[in-house]
Design a protein around this motif. Structure first.
Motif, mmCIF file in Angstrom:
data_model
loop_
_atom_site.group_PDB
_atom_site.id
_atom_site.type_symbol
_atom_site.label_atom_id
_atom_site.label_comp_id
_atom_site.label_asym_id
_atom_site.label_seq_id
_atom_site.Cartn_x
_atom_site.Cartn_y
_atom_site.Cartn_z
ATOM 1 N N PHE A 164 72.409 41.493 -136.004
ATOM 2 C CA PHE A 164 73.513 41.050 -136.853
ATOM 3 C C PHE A 164 73.979 39.634 -136.494
ATOM 4 N N ALA A 165 73.776 39.226 -135.252
ATOM 5 C CA ALA A 165 74.166 37.878 -134.843
ATOM 6 C C ALA A 165 73.456 36.807 -135.662
ATOM 7 N N LEU A 166 72.291 37.119 -136.207
ATOM 8 C CA LEU A 166 71.600 36.152 -137.063
ATOM 9 C C LEU A 166 72.405 35.892 -138.331
ATOM 10 N N ALA A 167 72.990 36.959 -138.893
ATOM 11 C CA ALA A 167 73.815 36.793 -140.094
ATOM 12 C C ALA A 167 75.024 35.915 -139.799
ATOM 13 N N PHE A 187 69.221 29.192 -128.529
ATOM 14 C CA PHE A 187 69.609 30.205 -129.515
ATOM 15 C C PHE A 187 69.280 31.587 -128.948
ATOM 16 N N PRO A 188 70.251 32.222 -128.268
ATOM 17 C CA PRO A 188 69.971 33.486 -127.578
ATOM 18 C C PRO A 188 70.132 34.739 -128.430
ATOM 19 N N TYR A 189 70.292 34.576 -129.745
ATOM 20 C CA TYR A 189 70.713 35.711 -130.579
ATOM 21 C C TYR A 189 69.569 36.496 -131.213
ATOM 22 N N ALA A 249 69.564 40.730 -144.574
ATOM 23 C CA ALA A 249 68.973 40.908 -143.240
ATOM 24 C C ALA A 249 67.934 39.830 -142.953
ATOM 25 N N ALA A 250 68.290 38.601 -143.244
ATOM 26 C CA ALA A 250 67.330 37.493 -143.176
ATOM 27 C C ALA A 250 66.924 37.170 -141.745
ATOM 28 N N ALA A 251 65.653 36.834 -141.570
ATOM 29 C CA ALA A 251 65.100 36.471 -140.260
ATOM 30 C C ALA A 251 65.306 34.981 -140.031
ATOM 31 N N ALA A 252 66.544 34.578 -139.933
ATOM 32 C CA ALA A 252 66.887 33.155 -139.833
ATOM 33 C C ALA A 252 68.223 33.008 -139.101
ATOM 34 N N PRO A 253 68.476 31.873 -138.467
ATOM 35 C CA PRO A 253 67.640 30.671 -138.423
ATOM 36 C C PRO A 253 66.444 30.775 -137.482
ATOM 37 N N SER A 254 66.416 31.786 -136.598
ATOM 38 C CA SER A 254 65.248 32.042 -135.767
ATOM 39 C C SER A 254 65.240 33.517 -135.417
#
Length: 271
Positions: free
Chosen positions: A228-231, A135-137, A123-128
């Motif tokens: 989840f879009a961050l993943a 980056f709208p995710y 559940a990483a807080a990346a790339p933003s």
């Protein structure tokens, strides 16, 4: 076994080292606003399976020193390097949850993966974490700014509300209180400073392309903190990465589906 490691002349961070004689080592970086104790249900199990588990309390959190400065990703990644060098670690699995995942990514890019054989992101807080024009995710920055103000005005109430969004499955009042106390152990200024780091312009977009080790991405599809879009963005940006959705988990997937989480992590370690 717990001890302190100097990462700067006036700053010590706390390290919990379980089963030092273990066959393989996993170094865990916790998420905001907790401590290494967030991984209790991994530390209960993985050492019994023969693994060495090391948990770091990020500066400002848990039992680590709580300096006024040093909460940007570069400094936090350098703290990880100090631990790896002090303990002479090599060929480890570096695992990071939420902001800990962001720190792990910056470590891999800034220190060229020194000592790390595999990377695991939870559940990483990346790339933003926050939405940007390109980056709208992520989440709206206004929500983060509000959390910062709440931290300064009524941190316990902010932590209570945050805890209510953290897990997907039902948790008892006593478990909620345990999680709440982890957040209270941090310094208020450190809690706010990390949140301001999320808002900064130093996103982790270019860092993803600098990761060359096998990478496991575990992420709950019901995550209300790091969507989840961050993943999916991590998976696109990191070569040799594998994304496994957790379909019955929120942000706290290591507890929501702890048995599956532990098994997927062991499978990745042994591959």
């Amino acid at each position: 076994m717990g001890y302190y490691i100097n990462v700067e002349p006036d700053v010590k961070i706390y390290v919990e080292d379980l089963n030092p004689a273990g066959k393989k080592t996993i170094l865990f970086l916790h998420g905001w606003p907790a401590s290494h104790k967030l991984f209790e249900y991994q530390f209960n199990y993985l050492p019994m399976m023969g693994y060495r588990c090391i948990g770091i309390d990020t500066r400002g959190f848990g039992d680590s020193d709580k300096p006024w400065r040093g909460y940007d990703y570069d400094r936090l990644a350098d703290d990880v390097r100090c631990v790896i060098d002090t303990l002479k670690l090599h060929d480890i699995v570096l695992g990071g949850h939420s902001t800990g995942g962001a720190i792990a990514i910056r470590y891999m890019a800034r220190h060229k993966g020194h000592g790390v054989a595999k990377l695991a992101l939870f559940a990483a807080a990346a790339p933003s974490l926050v939405q940007r024009p390109y980056f709208p995710y992520g989440v709206p920055k206004e929500g983060i700014e509000e959390m910062i103000q709440e931290t300064y005005n009524n941190r316990p109430e902010m932590l209570r509300r945050f805890g209510q969004r953290f897990f997907h499955k039902f948790i008892t009042e006593s478990f909620e209180e345990w999680f709440f106390q982890l957040g209270l152990q941090a310094a208020g200024w450190a809690t706010a400073a990390i949140a301001r780091t999320w808002l900064g312009e130093e996103g982790l977009f270019t860092d993803l392309g600098k990761i060359f080790v096998p990478t496991l991405i575990l992420h709950g599809i019901h995550d209300q903190v790091c969507p989840f879009a961050l993943a999916e963005a991590q998976h696109r940006g990191i070569r040799n990465s594998k994304l496994i959705p957790f379909r019955d988990s929120g942000h706290g997937l290591f507890y929501d589906e702890k048995d599956r989480f532990n098994q997927e992590l062991i499978k990745f370690i042994e591959e």
